[in-house]
Design a protein around this motif. Structure first.
Motif, PDB file in Angstrom:
ATOM      1  N   ALA A  15      -0.122 -13.760 -13.284  1.00  0.00           N
ATOM      2  CA  ALA A  15      -1.081 -12.716 -12.902  1.00  0.00           C
ATOM      3  C   ALA A  15      -0.377 -11.371 -12.846  1.00  0.00           C
ATOM      4  N   ASP A  16      -1.112 -10.316 -13.150  1.00  0.00           N
ATOM      5  CA  ASP A  16      -0.550  -8.964 -13.161  1.00  0.00           C
ATOM      6  C   ASP A  16      -0.210  -8.556 -11.742  1.00  0.00           C
ATOM      7  N   LEU A  17       1.056  -8.273 -11.492  1.00  0.00           N
ATOM      8  CA  LEU A  17       1.498  -7.935 -10.142  1.00  0.00           C
ATOM      9  C   LEU A  17       0.905  -6.612  -9.680  1.00  0.00           C
ATOM     10  N   ASN A  18       0.742  -5.671 -10.592  1.00  0.00           N
ATOM     11  CA  ASN A  18       0.154  -4.384 -10.210  1.00  0.00           C
ATOM     12  C   ASN A  18      -1.265  -4.556  -9.699  1.00  0.00           C
ATOM     13  N   GLU A  19      -1.977  -5.504 -10.272  1.00  0.00           N
ATOM     14  CA  GLU A  19      -3.341  -5.760  -9.823  1.00  0.00           C
ATOM     15  C   GLU A  19      -3.348  -6.276  -8.396  1.00  0.00           C
ATOM     16  N   VAL A  20      -2.323  -7.076  -8.068  1.00  0.00           N
ATOM     17  CA  VAL A  20      -2.211  -7.586  -6.706  1.00  0.00           C
ATOM     18  C   VAL A  20      -1.899  -6.455  -5.738  1.00  0.00           C
ATOM     19  N   LEU A  21      -0.966  -5.580  -6.135  1.00  0.00           N
ATOM     20  CA  LEU A  21      -0.558  -4.498  -5.248  1.00  0.00           C
ATOM     21  C   LEU A  21      -1.672  -3.480  -5.036  1.00  0.00           C
ATOM     22  N   ASP A  22      -2.548  -3.329  -6.029  1.00  0.00           N
ATOM     23  CA  ASP A  22      -3.635  -2.369  -5.922  1.00  0.00           C
ATOM     24  C   ASP A  22      -4.876  -2.947  -5.268  1.00  0.00           C
ATOM     25  N   ARG A  23      -4.788  -4.185  -4.815  1.00  0.00           N
ATOM     26  CA  ARG A  23      -5.971  -4.859  -4.292  1.00  0.00           C
ATOM     27  C   ARG A  23      -6.556  -4.093  -3.101  1.00  0.00           C
ATOM     28  N   LYS A  24      -5.679  -3.644  -2.198  1.00  0.00           N
ATOM     29  CA  LYS A  24      -6.123  -2.848  -1.060  1.00  0.00           C
ATOM     30  C   LYS A  24      -5.168  -1.682  -0.906  1.00  0.00           C
ATOM     31  N   ASN A  26      -4.917   0.668   1.214  1.00  0.00           N
ATOM     32  CA  ASN A  26      -4.448   1.049   2.546  1.00  0.00           C
ATOM     33  C   ASN A  26      -3.453   0.056   3.126  1.00  0.00           C
ATOM     34  N   GLN A  27      -3.230  -1.064   2.450  1.00  0.00           N
ATOM     35  CA  GLN A  27      -2.297  -2.041   2.976  1.00  0.00           C
ATOM     36  C   GLN A  27      -0.887  -1.747   2.480  1.00  0.00           C
ATOM     37  N   ASN A  28       0.067  -2.290   3.209  1.00  0.00           N
ATOM     38  CA  ASN A  28       1.470  -2.130   2.828  1.00  0.00           C
ATOM     39  C   ASN A  28       1.728  -2.905   1.542  1.00  0.00           C
ATOM     40  N   PRO A  29       2.122  -2.240   0.456  1.00  0.00           N
ATOM     41  CA  PRO A  29       2.332  -2.959  -0.816  1.00  0.00           C
ATOM     42  C   PRO A  29       3.409  -4.021  -0.715  1.00  0.00           C
ATOM     43  N   ILE A  30       4.453  -3.768   0.075  1.00  0.00           N
ATOM     44  CA  ILE A  30       5.503  -4.773   0.240  1.00  0.00           C
ATOM     45  C   ILE A  30       4.945  -5.997   0.953  1.00  0.00           C
ATOM     46  N   GLY A  31       4.088  -5.780   1.950  1.00  0.00           N
ATOM     47  CA  GLY A  31       3.458  -6.896   2.643  1.00  0.00           C
ATOM     48  C   GLY A  31       2.588  -7.713   1.712  1.00  0.00           C
ATOM     49  N   HIS A 137      10.915 -11.884  -7.391  1.00  0.00           N
ATOM     50  CA  HIS A 137      11.788 -11.647  -6.235  1.00  0.00           C
ATOM     51  C   HIS A 137      12.662 -10.406  -6.481  1.00  0.00           C
ATOM     52  N   ILE A 138      13.164 -10.293  -7.711  1.00  0.00           N
ATOM     53  CA  ILE A 138      13.971  -9.119  -8.049  1.00  0.00           C
ATOM     54  C   ILE A 138      13.119  -7.856  -7.985  1.00  0.00           C
ATOM     55  N   ARG A 139      11.872  -7.951  -8.469  1.00  0.00           N
ATOM     56  CA  ARG A 139      10.998  -6.779  -8.425  1.00  0.00           C
ATOM     57  C   ARG A 139      10.685  -6.402  -6.982  1.00  0.00           C
ATOM     58  N   ARG A 140      10.545  -7.410  -6.116  1.00  0.00           N
ATOM     59  CA  ARG A 140      10.324  -7.096  -4.701  1.00  0.00           C
ATOM     60  C   ARG A 140      11.513  -6.328  -4.133  1.00  0.00           C
ATOM     61  N   MET A 141      12.722  -6.752  -4.492  1.00  0.00           N
ATOM     62  CA  MET A 141      13.912  -6.037  -4.032  1.00  0.00           C
ATOM     63  C   MET A 141      13.900  -4.594  -4.528  1.00  0.00           C
ATOM     64  N   GLU A 142      13.488  -4.407  -5.784  1.00  0.00           N
ATOM     65  CA  GLU A 142      13.425  -3.049  -6.332  1.00  0.00           C
ATOM     66  C   GLU A 142      12.401  -2.205  -5.581  1.00  0.00           C
ATOM     67  N   LEU A 143      11.237  -2.793  -5.316  1.00  0.00           N
ATOM     68  CA  LEU A 143      10.201  -2.053  -4.597  1.00  0.00           C
ATOM     69  C   LEU A 143      10.617  -1.772  -3.159  1.00  0.00           C
ATOM     70  N   MET A 144      11.298  -2.736  -2.541  1.00  0.00           N
ATOM     71  CA  MET A 144      11.783  -2.513  -1.181  1.00  0.00           C
ATOM     72  C   MET A 144      12.796  -1.380  -1.154  1.00  0.00           C
ATOM     73  N   GLY A 145      13.651  -1.318  -2.206  1.00  0.00           N
ATOM     74  CA  GLY A 145      14.610  -0.219  -2.280  1.00  0.00           C
ATOM     75  C   GLY A 145      13.910   1.119  -2.412  1.00  0.00           C
ATOM     76  N   ARG A 146      12.872   1.171  -3.269  1.00  0.00           N
ATOM     77  CA  ARG A 146      12.115   2.415  -3.435  1.00  0.00           C
ATOM     78  C   ARG A 146      11.417   2.799  -2.133  1.00  0.00           C
ATOM     79  N   GLU A 147      10.844   1.796  -1.449  1.00  0.00           N
ATOM     80  CA  GLU A 147      10.158   2.089  -0.196  1.00  0.00           C
ATOM     81  C   GLU A 147      11.154   2.596   0.848  1.00  0.00           C
ATOM     82  N   ASN A 148      12.336   1.982   0.886  1.00  0.00           N
ATOM     83  CA  ASN A 148      13.336   2.388   1.859  1.00  0.00           C
ATOM     84  C   ASN A 148      13.793   3.822   1.622  1.00  0.00           C
TER      85      ASN A 148
END
Length: 216
Positions: A15-24, A26-31, A137-148
């Motif tokens: 499934a497209d991860l961007n679609e998941v992240l854009d689902r809501k 106002n929610q925390n994308p990392i969450g 998992h690697i992409r989550r680490m990348e996004l967490m780094g960007r968020e940090n």
């Protein structure tokens, strides 16, 4: 059916991860990403159990095939002995048993070949799922780094950004520093005023003494 179920599990990971992240929004994308990864890990675990089950089925087919082949060979040997001994009834029974076990072995060989092909396909798809999960998992680490970095920059800017908001901590620090400078100047002026009379009196006394010396 197992292959179709496995394909559905694999497609879940595609499934497209961007679609998941854009689902809501106002929610925390990392969450959201963490939740999505937990779901994918659960699906992958189900897939692993299905692969293990297919391995067990293959082993059972191999065991049954070995047993059927051995019994067919055993009945063949017994039929030969009965034939040499002239035991017609025993020979016919052993020969019928040999045919039965041979047919079973042939059917098991076909089934085993099919099961082995399914297993190879499932193992390939399962490996694909694991690679996909690792990539996420690697992409989550990348996004967490960007968020940090974003959070850190936000906190740093709250201190360093003097011009945008007078309520910034650094702005308040500057105000306090200016206040202390003004207070220091006032203290200096007060001290100077408090000592000027004594200093002028001292100067007058020195002048009188010097004048007296000049007259004498």
């Amino acid at each position: 059916m197992m292959t179709n179920l496995f394909t559905r599990l694999r497609d879940t990971l595609k499934a497209d991860l961007n679609e998941v992240l854009d689902r809501k929004e106002n929610q925390n994308p990392i969450g959201l990403l963490n939740q999505y990864l937990r779901e994918c890990e659960h699906e992958t675990e189900i897939a692993r159990k299905l692969v293990d089950r297919q391995v067990q089925l293959k082993d059972e087919f191999e065991k049954e095939l070995v047993e059927a082949a051995e019994l067919a060979e055993k009945r063949k040997h017994q039929a030969e002995i009965a034939s040499k001994a002239g035991e017609t009834e025993l020979y016919q029974f052993a020969l019928a048993e040999q045919d039965h076990y041979s047919d079973r072995a042939d059917r098991l060989r076909v089934s085993l070949k099919y099961v082995q092909g399914q297993l190879e396909e499932l193992e390939g798809k399962y490996e694909e799922m694991k690679h996909k999960l690792k990539d996420m998992h690697i992409r989550r680490m990348e996004l967490m780094g960007r968020e940090n970095v974003t959070r850190a920059n936000h906190q740093i800017n709250k201190v360093l950004d003097v011009n945008t908001n007078s309520d910034k901590p650094y702005s308040r620090f500057q105000e306090i520093e200016s206040y202390l400078d003004r207070l220091g100047e006032q203290v200096d002026r007060s001290f100077y005023r408090s000592t000027i009379d004594a200093r002028v009196a001292q100067l007058e006394a020195e002048i009188e003494i010097n004048n007296g010396k000049s007259i004498s």
